[in-house]
Write a protein that holds these residues in place. Structure first.
Motif, mmCIF file in Angstrom:
data_model
loop_
_atom_site.group_PDB
_atom_site.id
_atom_site.type_symbol
_atom_site.label_atom_id
_atom_site.label_comp_id
_atom_site.label_asym_id
_atom_site.label_seq_id
_atom_site.Cartn_x
_atom_site.Cartn_y
_atom_site.Cartn_z
ATOM 1 N N SER A 1 0.829 -1.211 0.000
ATOM 2 C CA SER A 1 0.000 0.000 0.000
ATOM 3 C C SER A 1 0.863 1.262 0.000
ATOM 4 O O SER A 1 0.387 2.357 -0.260
ATOM 5 N N LEU A 2 2.157 1.098 0.277
ATOM 6 C CA LEU A 2 3.042 2.274 0.297
ATOM 7 C C LEU A 2 3.430 2.723 -1.110
ATOM 8 O O LEU A 2 4.006 3.787 -1.280
ATOM 9 N N LYS A 3 3.126 1.889 -2.097
ATOM 10 C CA LYS A 3 3.613 2.137 -3.466
ATOM 11 C C LYS A 3 3.297 3.528 -3.992
ATOM 12 O O LYS A 3 4.096 4.127 -4.696
ATOM 13 N N GLU A 4 2.112 4.037 -3.659
ATOM 14 C CA GLU A 4 1.729 5.333 -4.218
ATOM 15 C C GLU A 4 2.096 6.502 -3.301
ATOM 16 O O GLU A 4 1.818 7.642 -3.614
ATOM 17 N N ARG A 5 2.715 6.197 -2.170
ATOM 18 C CA ARG A 5 3.121 7.273 -1.259
ATOM 19 C C ARG A 5 4.423 7.899 -1.727
ATOM 20 O O ARG A 5 5.188 7.296 -2.482
ATOM 21 N N SER A 6 4.689 9.121 -1.244
ATOM 22 C CA SER A 6 5.981 9.735 -1.542
ATOM 23 C C SER A 6 7.032 9.124 -0.628
ATOM 24 O O SER A 6 6.799 8.991 0.572
ATOM 25 N N PRO A 7 8.195 8.766 -1.157
ATOM 26 C CA PRO A 7 9.213 8.166 -0.283
ATOM 27 C C PRO A 7 9.678 9.119 0.813
ATOM 28 O O PRO A 7 10.159 8.689 1.849
ATOM 29 N N PHE A 8 9.494 10.430 0.575
ATOM 30 C CA PHE A 8 9.981 11.398 1.563
ATOM 31 C C PHE A 8 9.092 11.479 2.804
ATOM 32 O O PHE A 8 9.466 12.092 3.791
ATOM 33 N N GLU A 9 7.894 10.862 2.729
ATOM 34 C CA GLU A 9 7.000 10.880 3.902
ATOM 35 C C GLU A 9 7.281 9.719 4.846
ATOM 36 O O GLU A 9 6.717 9.655 5.926
ATOM 37 N N LEU A 10 8.089 8.762 4.406
ATOM 38 C CA LEU A 10 8.249 7.541 5.192
ATOM 39 C C LEU A 10 9.233 7.739 6.340
ATOM 40 O O LEU A 10 9.971 8.723 6.385
ATOM 41 N N SER A 11 9.243 6.763 7.259
ATOM 42 C CA SER A 11 10.197 6.818 8.369
ATOM 43 C C SER A 11 11.583 6.441 7.858
ATOM 44 O O SER A 11 11.727 5.909 6.753
ATOM 45 N N GLY A 12 12.599 6.722 8.669
ATOM 46 C CA GLY A 12 13.979 6.446 8.266
ATOM 47 C C GLY A 12 14.201 4.997 7.839
ATOM 48 O O GLY A 12 14.786 4.730 6.796
ATOM 49 N N GLY A 13 13.721 4.079 8.680
ATOM 50 C CA GLY A 13 13.908 2.660 8.382
ATOM 51 C C GLY A 13 13.200 2.257 7.092
ATOM 52 O O GLY A 13 13.732 1.494 6.287
ATOM 53 N N GLN A 14 11.986 2.813 6.910
ATOM 54 C CA GLN A 14 11.224 2.484 5.691
ATOM 55 C C GLN A 14 11.924 3.026 4.452
ATOM 56 O O GLN A 14 11.983 2.367 3.417
ATOM 57 N N LYS A 15 12.468 4.255 4.569
ATOM 58 C CA LYS A 15 13.186 4.834 3.428
ATOM 59 C C LYS A 15 14.334 3.930 3.011
ATOM 60 O O LYS A 15 14.567 3.699 1.837
#
Ligand SMILES: Nc1ncnc2c1ncn2[C@@H]1O[C@H](COP(=O)(O)OP(=O)(O)O)[C@@H](O)[C@H]1O
Ligand SMILES: [Mg+2]
Lengths: 265, 283
Positions: B135-149
């Motif tokens: 579900s993260l596919k359409e999110r901006s990578p810059f909104e994610l947490s450090g580990g997720q990035k």
């Protein structure tokens, strides 16, 4: 990538030579005097004497002559263009004709003069930055601009901005290289394709670069405030510039030579 | 697809006052399916070495062979080398640029010429591997947490389906949970996906647990090489070059020095625990 490394103007080569140890204000003023000389001189003898002055300074600074000369390389295009424009666009006695291009005697002389002036200008000003650390250079500029504060020149702010910019240029170059490599590892190609294609291929470099530049700026602002930075008013200095007798001697020597050469040749 | 480097030397800014010799005469072979841990103090030349493995740096002297082919000879496509030898840089999240996670992860495979129809599968697979929700596919990578990035960035390399994966200090700056997740991902890629792994690290604990072979670098040279047992026997030498052995190994070594009957050739907490329990039972 390789190109950025070839630019020696603005680079600093640490050292302990007499030239390195001079007060930055001395070197800045001497550079201005030398530039003035280049615009006063009208003969090849004059330029040769100017070149001789630079050569002596380079020897004193103990920076390899080859490295100093390399500073000309990125500007080769401008130099060749200047040469060609003067050679073929000056009216006068034609000494050589290639198709519709006429090389004139006056053009030859003017072109060679302009190029000598340009090369000496580049080397002279790169000598300033090659022998002066960016921090000292901005300290020097701030100190020289101080008298103009009365007429509204924000000397401290300008110097601070310059310090920060100079401090971050190498960081940004390094960061650009890292990001480029990372995207190349994912198959990015920055060299082929038409202009439109190439411009588009820069997006994966520019976006991460801007993101990190803004992050750095933020962190820097916080770090400065945390250490009580509040502008130049009442700030004392860790490095106090000292104008010594040696500086006075150097400046008088340069000024003397400039007047002598400038008005005699 | 073995990687072999022969007499590799590399100097940064060659011929300039800031010249810096980073590698000196390095010879090394990485076999298929191996898990190699590359360790060394900061500045010992680890990153410089691995950047040669996929042709990101061109050696000042020496050769790099992949599958027996000199990668800097004429007619070799560096892009296809980079597809085969994937590289996760240190702090890979700093290279994210896509508007969406999908776009970023698809960047590599797209450059490799994977058709658009296949991209979606590639991205899904890569995200599933690193354990990110689709579900993260359409999110901006810059909104994610450090580990997720970091995981998105690793997925971006995995999506090219490289046979060999180089990870340059992949756990740097992560919290313990993130660190464990990344390390177990690396273990999974080696055991289940049968990828060749080169893990660069200066943490002995991280590498010891996973790697079959350790390569130790100092001052731009390979100074020690072998299984973790063999390498960790040189505890004093390792300390002299700014490294050390895992704390649990050190414990066994100290016990042995004091005359206790232990075998100090263990380097995971579990094995050391067993060894100490054995010792206690004999007392
Ligand atoms: N881009 C660069 N330019 C100049 N010198 C570099 C660069 N990258 C690394 N070095 C130098 O090369 C040496 C090896 O660095 P590196 O390979 O990054 O080591 P490690 O990854 O083991 O910390 C160090 O002395 C470092 O300062
Ligand atoms: Mg490194």
């Amino acid at each position: 990538m390789a190109m950025m490394k070839n630019i020696t103007i603005g680079q600093y080569v640490p050292g302990e030579s007499i030239v390195h140890q001079l007060d930055p204000r001395t070197k800045i003023l001497a550079t201005f005097l030398f530039i003035a000389l280049l615009f006063l001189v009208e003969t090849f003898t004059g330029y040769a004497l100017g070149a001789l002055m630079l050569f002596v300074i380079v020897l004193l600074s103990r920076i390899p002559v080859k490295f100093v000369l390399r500073g000309i390389r990125p500007l080769m295009f401008i130099i060749v263009l200047t040469l060609c424009l003067h050679f073929f666009m000056t009216e006068g006695r034609v000494i050589l004709q290639i198709w519709f291009l006429k090389l004139t005697y006056e053009g030859l002389i003017r072109g060679l003069m302009m190029v000598s002036r340009l090369i000496l200008l580049i080397i002279g000003s790169s000598l300033l930055t090659l022998t002066t650390s960016p921090i000292l250079l901005t300290d020097g500029i701030e100190s020289l601009l101080k008298p103009f504060r009365a007429v509204g020149v924000p000397a401290h702010e300008l110097a601070m901005m310059m310090t920060i910019a100079l401090r971050f240029i190498p960081t940004l170059v390094e960061e650009t290289e890292k990001i480029m490599k990372a995207q190349m590892a994912r198959g990015a190609d920055f060299e082929s394709g038409n202009i439109f294609h190439r411009a588009k291929s820069l997006i994966p470099i520019l976006i991460p670069l801007f993101v990190s530049a803004f992050r750095r700026a933020d962190e820097l602002a916080v770090a400065m405030e945390a250490r009580g930075y509040r502008g130049g008013e009442g700030r004392t200095r860790f490095r106090v510039l000292k104008f010594t007798r040696r500086d006075a001697a150097a400046l008088i020597l340069v000024a003397g030579l400039v007047i002598l050469v400038g008005f005699c040749f | 697809m073995p990687i072999r480097v022969e007499n590799l030397s590399y100097t940064y800014n060659a011929g300039q006052p800031m010249e810096q010799e980073a590698l000196r005469n390095v010879t090394l072979t990485i076999e298929d399916g191996e898990f190699v841990g590359l360790i060394g103090h900061t500045g010992s030349g680890k990153s410089t070495l691995v950047q040669h493995f996929n042709g990101l740096l061109k050696p000042t002297s020496g050769k790099i062979y992949i599958d027996g082919v000199d990668i800097f000879s004429k007619g070799v496509s560096l892009r296809s080398i980079r597809q085969k030898v994937g590289m996760v840089f240190q702090y890979p999240e700093y290279q994210l640029f896509g508007e969406t996670v999908f776009e970023d992860v698809a960047f590599g495979p797209k450059n490799m010429g994977v058709p658009d129809a296949e991209l979606n599968d590639r991205v899904d697979q890569a995200l599933a591997l690193v354990g990110l929700d689709l579900s993260l596919k359409e999110r901006s990578p810059f909104e994610l947490s450090g580990g997720q990035k970091r995981k998105v960035a690793i997925a971006g390399v995995l999506a090219m389906q490289p046979q060999t994966l180089i990870l340059d200090e992949p756990t740097a700056g992560l919290d313990p949970k993130g660190r464990d997740e990344v390390l177990s991902l690396v273990a999974h890629l080696h055991q289940r996906e049968h990828k060749t792994i080169i893990l660069v690290s200066h943490s002995m604990e991280d590498v010891a647990r996973l790697a079959q072979r350790l390569v130790v670098m100092a001052h731009g040279e390979i100074v020690l090489e072998g299984t973790p047992e063999v390498v960790f026997r040189q505890a004093e030498y390792l300390e002299a070059i700014g490294l050390g052995v895992p704390q649990v190994t050190r414990l066994l070594q100290v016990l042995k020095k004091q005359g206790f009957a232990v075998d100090p050739d263990h380097y995971t907490i579990e094995a050391v625990e067993e060894e100490i329990v054995k010792l206690l039972e004999t007392m």
